[in-house]
Motif scaffolding. Structure first.
Motif, PDB file in Angstrom:
ATOM      1  N   LEU A 233      -3.709   0.273 -43.457  1.00 12.78           N
ATOM      2  CA  LEU A 233      -2.819   0.465 -41.950  1.00 12.78           C
ATOM      3  C   LEU A 233      -2.820   2.496 -42.147  1.00 12.78           C
ATOM      4  N   THR A 234      -2.165   2.696 -42.697  1.00 22.55           N
ATOM      5  CA  THR A 234      -2.011   4.227 -43.599  1.00 22.55           C
ATOM      6  C   THR A 234      -3.301   5.149 -43.055  1.00 22.55           C
TER       7      THR A 234
ATOM      8  N   ALA B 136      -6.042   4.011 -41.445  1.00 27.26           N
ATOM      9  CA  ALA B 136      -6.690   3.295 -40.718  1.00 27.26           C
ATOM     10  C   ALA B 136      -5.871   4.519 -39.466  1.00 27.26           C
ATOM     11  N   ALA B 137      -4.599   5.256 -39.842  1.00 23.50           N
ATOM     12  CA  ALA B 137      -3.720   6.360 -39.265  1.00 23.50           C
ATOM     13  C   ALA B 137      -4.816   7.246 -38.897  1.00 23.50           C
ATOM     14  N   GLN B 138      -4.746   7.695 -40.269  1.00 24.54           N
ATOM     15  CA  GLN B 138      -4.896   9.051 -41.198  1.00 24.54           C
ATOM     16  C   GLN B 138      -6.525   9.274 -41.088  1.00 24.54           C
TER      17      GLN B 138
ATOM     18  N   CYS C   6      -7.607   8.762 -38.152  1.00 27.06           N
ATOM     19  CA  CYS C   6      -8.965   9.258 -36.237  1.00 27.06           C
ATOM     20  C   CYS C   6      -9.656   8.511 -35.853  1.00 27.06           C
TER      21      CYS C   6
ATOM     22  N   SER D 171      -9.198   2.658 -33.240  1.00 26.20           N
ATOM     23  CA  SER D 171      -7.786   2.954 -32.516  1.00 26.20           C
ATOM     24  C   SER D 171      -7.008   2.563 -32.824  1.00 26.20           C
ATOM     25  N   PHE D 172      -5.342   2.826 -32.066  1.00 22.27           N
ATOM     26  CA  PHE D 172      -4.090   2.462 -32.288  1.00 22.27           C
ATOM     27  C   PHE D 172      -3.905   0.644 -32.145  1.00 22.27           C
TER      28      PHE D 172
ATOM     29  N   GLY E 146      -5.965  -0.749 -35.577  1.00 25.69           N
ATOM     30  CA  GLY E 146      -5.047  -1.001 -36.115  1.00 25.69           C
ATOM     31  C   GLY E 146      -4.013  -1.798 -36.207  1.00 25.69           C
ATOM     32  N   GLN E 147      -3.514  -2.080 -34.841  1.00 30.13           N
ATOM     33  CA  GLN E 147      -2.478  -3.671 -34.379  1.00 30.13           C
ATOM     34  C   GLN E 147      -2.635  -5.025 -35.240  1.00 30.13           C
TER      35      GLN E 147
END
Length: 158
Positions: free
Chosen positions: A103-104, A106-108, A110, A113-114, A117-118
């Motif tokens: 998940l990290t 995924a966020a890094q 870019c 999508s949020f 990720g959820q």
């Protein structure tokens, strides 16, 4: 297949199998899944087995008739990492750390999508659970995104 999942509320949901999906390899180009399937065959664990990931008795050297706990998974994760030379840093790692790492990334990246990720983290909005849980296409779409993340890590981009 798994009978135990955090969205299981009713007795019926707690006894219905849900498909578990994973990529057949991780950061290395070596397939861990082949070894996994050989081990499952050796221990006679099939798709029809009542427990997807049974616990193991260090005393008897046999599988137990209950599922592996997260505490036991954490113990094995730390043991494997120590065998690979990671000693001091593994003490704070848990089996949940594996989920957090993806998940990290995924966020890094870019690139995820949020909302995706959820979904990767199984944080499903109320009312959408059934459709998302049972949708093979959605699971495959998210796995393809995880594949892309692993490829970015392999290339040194993440």
């Amino acid at each position: 297949m798994s009978r135990k999942h955090k969205t299981a509320i009713s007795a019926e949901r707690k006894t219905r199998f849900l498909p578990l999906t994973a990529l057949g390899f991780g950061l290395l180009e070596v397939s861990w899944a082949k070894n996994w399937m050989v081990c499952r065959a050796t221990w006679k664990i099939t798709a029809e087995s009542p427990i997807a990931l049974p616990a193991f008795s260090e005393v008897t050297g046999q599988l137990l008739s209950r599922a592996l706990t997260t505490a036991e998974a954490t113990m094995y994760l730390r043991e494997i990492l120590c065998l690979e030379g990671c000693n001091r840093e593994v003490q704070c790692m848990t089996s949940h750390s594996l989920k957090v790492t993806i998940l990290t990334w995924a966020a890094q990246s870019c690139r995820i999508s949020f909302r995706d990720g959820q979904l990767m983290g199984h944080h499903i909005p109320k009312g959408e659970a059934s459709v998302l849980i049972y949708s093979r296409e959605e699971a495959l779409r998210l796995l393809s995104q995880v594949y892309g993340l692993l490829d970015l890590v392999r290339q040194g981009i993440l």
